[in-house]
Design a protein around this motif. Sequence first.
Motif, mmCIF file in Angstrom:
data_model
loop_
_atom_site.group_PDB
_atom_site.id
_atom_site.type_symbol
_atom_site.label_atom_id
_atom_site.label_comp_id
_atom_site.label_asym_id
_atom_site.label_seq_id
_atom_site.Cartn_x
_atom_site.Cartn_y
_atom_site.Cartn_z
ATOM 1 N N ARG A 1 0.768 -1.198 -0.016
ATOM 2 C CA ARG A 1 -0.079 0.108 0.100
ATOM 3 C C ARG A 1 0.769 1.137 -0.019
ATOM 4 N N ASP A 2 1.839 1.248 0.702
ATOM 5 C CA ASP A 2 2.989 2.512 0.811
ATOM 6 C C ASP A 2 3.450 2.561 -0.429
ATOM 7 N N LEU A 3 3.859 1.682 -1.130
ATOM 8 C CA LEU A 3 4.589 1.645 -2.300
ATOM 9 C C LEU A 3 3.490 2.000 -3.255
ATOM 10 N N ARG A 4 2.425 1.824 -3.424
ATOM 11 C CA ARG A 4 1.435 2.239 -4.470
ATOM 12 C C ARG A 4 0.182 1.882 -3.935
ATOM 13 N N PRO A 5 -0.647 2.535 -3.527
ATOM 14 C CA PRO A 5 -2.129 2.214 -3.129
ATOM 15 C C PRO A 5 -3.169 1.830 -4.232
ATOM 16 N N SER A 6 -3.419 0.637 -4.210
ATOM 17 C CA SER A 6 -4.107 0.178 -5.286
ATOM 18 C C SER A 6 -5.546 0.981 -5.554
ATOM 19 N N VAL A 7 -5.957 1.430 -4.166
ATOM 20 C CA VAL A 7 -7.337 2.247 -4.567
ATOM 21 C C VAL A 7 -6.814 3.302 -5.628
ATOM 22 N N LEU A 8 -5.831 4.089 -5.613
ATOM 23 C CA LEU A 8 -5.466 4.834 -6.529
ATOM 24 C C LEU A 8 -5.861 4.351 -7.887
ATOM 25 N N ASP A 9 -5.260 3.307 -8.353
ATOM 26 C CA ASP A 9 -5.549 2.846 -9.673
ATOM 27 C C ASP A 9 -6.750 2.171 -10.002
ATOM 28 N N ASN A 10 -7.592 1.592 -8.950
ATOM 29 C CA ASN A 10 -8.791 0.788 -9.065
ATOM 30 C C ASN A 10 -9.908 1.730 -9.148
ATOM 31 N N LEU A 11 -9.923 2.855 -8.007
ATOM 32 C CA LEU A 11 -11.107 3.698 -7.674
ATOM 33 C C LEU A 11 -10.862 5.049 -7.849
ATOM 34 N N THR B 1 0.398 12.728 -9.187
ATOM 35 C CA THR B 1 1.059 13.918 -8.486
ATOM 36 C C THR B 1 0.362 14.639 -7.382
ATOM 37 N N LEU B 2 -1.039 14.610 -7.606
ATOM 38 C CA LEU B 2 -1.885 15.065 -6.484
ATOM 39 C C LEU B 2 -1.779 14.121 -5.224
ATOM 40 N N PHE B 3 -1.993 12.927 -5.406
ATOM 41 C CA PHE B 3 -1.842 12.012 -4.383
ATOM 42 C C PHE B 3 -0.463 12.107 -3.537
ATOM 43 N N ARG B 4 0.390 12.106 -4.406
ATOM 44 C CA ARG B 4 1.748 12.120 -3.572
ATOM 45 C C ARG B 4 1.907 13.570 -2.920
ATOM 46 N N ILE B 5 1.435 14.656 -3.477
ATOM 47 C CA ILE B 5 1.371 15.997 -2.879
ATOM 48 C C ILE B 5 0.424 15.752 -1.526
ATOM 49 N N PHE B 6 -0.574 15.125 -1.690
ATOM 50 C CA PHE B 6 -1.415 15.052 -0.454
ATOM 51 C C PHE B 6 -0.800 14.290 0.579
ATOM 52 N N GLN B 7 -0.067 13.318 0.266
ATOM 53 C CA GLN B 7 0.633 12.441 1.259
ATOM 54 C C GLN B 7 1.797 13.285 2.026
ATOM 55 N N GLU B 8 2.261 14.117 1.230
ATOM 56 C CA GLU B 8 3.529 15.043 1.802
ATOM 57 C C GLU B 8 2.902 15.937 2.677
ATOM 58 N N ALA B 9 1.682 16.636 2.276
ATOM 59 C CA ALA B 9 1.304 17.810 3.053
ATOM 60 C C ALA B 9 0.891 17.109 4.343
ATOM 61 N N LEU B 10 0.204 16.024 4.251
ATOM 62 C CA LEU B 10 -0.118 15.420 5.682
ATOM 63 C C LEU B 10 0.832 14.882 6.542
ATOM 64 N N THR B 11 2.027 14.162 5.853
ATOM 65 C CA THR B 11 3.140 14.274 6.930
ATOM 66 C C THR B 11 3.763 15.345 7.263
ATOM 67 N N ASN B 12 3.663 16.500 6.606
ATOM 68 C CA ASN B 12 4.110 17.791 7.085
ATOM 69 C C ASN B 12 3.140 18.078 8.503
ATOM 70 N N VAL B 13 1.806 18.134 8.044
ATOM 71 C CA VAL B 13 0.943 18.547 9.383
ATOM 72 C C VAL B 13 1.228 17.410 10.374
ATOM 73 N N ALA B 14 1.449 16.350 10.529
ATOM 74 C CA ALA B 14 1.769 15.215 11.431
ATOM 75 C C ALA B 14 3.246 15.738 12.114
ATOM 76 N N ARG B 15 4.116 16.056 11.202
ATOM 77 C CA ARG B 15 5.434 16.336 11.759
ATOM 78 C C ARG B 15 5.761 17.884 12.352
ATOM 79 N N HIS B 16 4.969 18.591 11.772
ATOM 80 C CA HIS B 16 5.453 20.068 12.161
ATOM 81 C C HIS B 16 4.203 20.838 12.880
ATOM 82 N N ALA B 17 3.173 20.634 12.484
ATOM 83 C CA ALA B 17 1.792 21.454 12.722
ATOM 84 C C ALA B 17 1.139 21.356 14.250
ATOM 85 N N GLY B 18 1.192 20.248 14.573
ATOM 86 C CA GLY B 18 0.523 19.905 15.995
ATOM 87 C C GLY B 18 -0.912 20.592 15.773
ATOM 88 N N ALA B 19 -1.469 20.145 14.733
ATOM 89 C CA ALA B 19 -2.991 20.513 14.302
ATOM 90 C C ALA B 19 -4.002 19.700 15.122
#
Length: 369
Positions: A226-236, A275-293
């Motif tokens: 899943r981490d390598l390539r979530p099948s949901v992206l290709d299938n759904l 492109t959009l999926f990886r950006i979403f993942q990176e944005a969420l990782t940043n929130v988890a790492r830096h934001a304390g949201a």
Amino acid sequence: MDQPKAPPPLILLVEDDPGIRRLCDRALRAWGLRTEAATGPEQALPLLNRLTPDLVLWGLPLATADGLELLRRLEDCLDAPPMVVAASHDERDEALRLLAGGAYALLDKPLDNLELLRHTVNRGLEWRTLRQQRYRYHARLQQDVDARTAELRDLSQHLEHAREEEKRRIAKELHDELGMTLTALFMDLNWLREKLRDADEPVTCRLTSMHTLLEGAVKTSRRIIRDLRPSVLDNLGLIAALEWQAVEFNARYRIPCRVEHRGDDNGLSDTTRITLFRIFQEALTNVARHAGAKEIRAALTLTHGRAALSVHDDGSGFDPARVSPASHGLLGMRERLHQCGGKLTIESAPGRGTRLCAALPLQPQEVPA
Ligand SMILES: Nc1ncnc2c1ncn2[C@@H]1O[C@H](COP(=O)(O)OP(=O)(O)O)[C@@H](O)[C@H]1O
Ligand SMILES: [Mg+2]
């Protein structure tokens, strides 16, 4: 073959006094230079554009003719010639203003010191040659930088593509090969457990422990795939993949993430989706790492031939102008978007949360008819 000889430098002489004009003209020609004369600014400005002289000798009364206007025009030319101002004693203040504004040199009227004129004109021409060399050097440097940047962009695009392909290939191989083997092992083990239901306790204990280990291995391999390539992206599709990622994120970090969407994701190309999926993942990782949201709101809009993904958190925020050049997450997002003709905008300030928006144009075939 011999290079054609360059014509002698051209001096634009702007002078309304016929006596001074004749004197200068004769002297300049005697020193092997070409001249062109103008008696007023209305004549001088068109000549300046048409002839691109190598030096301007400006002798008009400064109170009446607008020398500063000429200087401004000179500054606007990329290849601006130096301007030598000839001024009478009572025009000193105005002449000094021209010098401060960028004129090359100041000479006293009525220009009877021809040696000084010759020296000043020669120095001015040397200065111009150096300036032209500098321009050429900068232009070449800029060309080299542009070409190198384009090469690096190409390379980065190629590597990104290769990385995604490699991830997809490994995920498929893990799923098909390892997945099949683990499933077969699972079935065999269940068969054995069935057969050995009445066996001694050490045997059944060992079988139970093997079962637990195998379950762990199956879970781990699924996670890696899943981490390598979530099948949901290709299938759904992209919307489902973002929603799935938001649920995963919440389960892992306990930060609720709501995803809203508008528009149809059916025709999106693989590049847009990833492109959009990886950006979403990176944005969420940043929130988890830096934001304390406490909360994240994301929105995907696919309208008017454009895809825009925004991720808004209510965390600590930061100053985007002060991000270290060694941070590669935001830079990577920018680069990914740049490659699809898109753009990343970040609105954030300390204490004010962060809104990140990734926008890119869609190709005609990606937009529903
Ligand atoms: N959502 C966010 N909230 C607060 N700070 C952030 C957020 N996103 C990014 N930042 C800040 O921007 C910096 C650069 O982020 P990034 O380029 O992803 O690098 P990294 O995550 O490796 O530090 C982070 O170090 C952090 O200070
Ligand atoms: Mg990061």
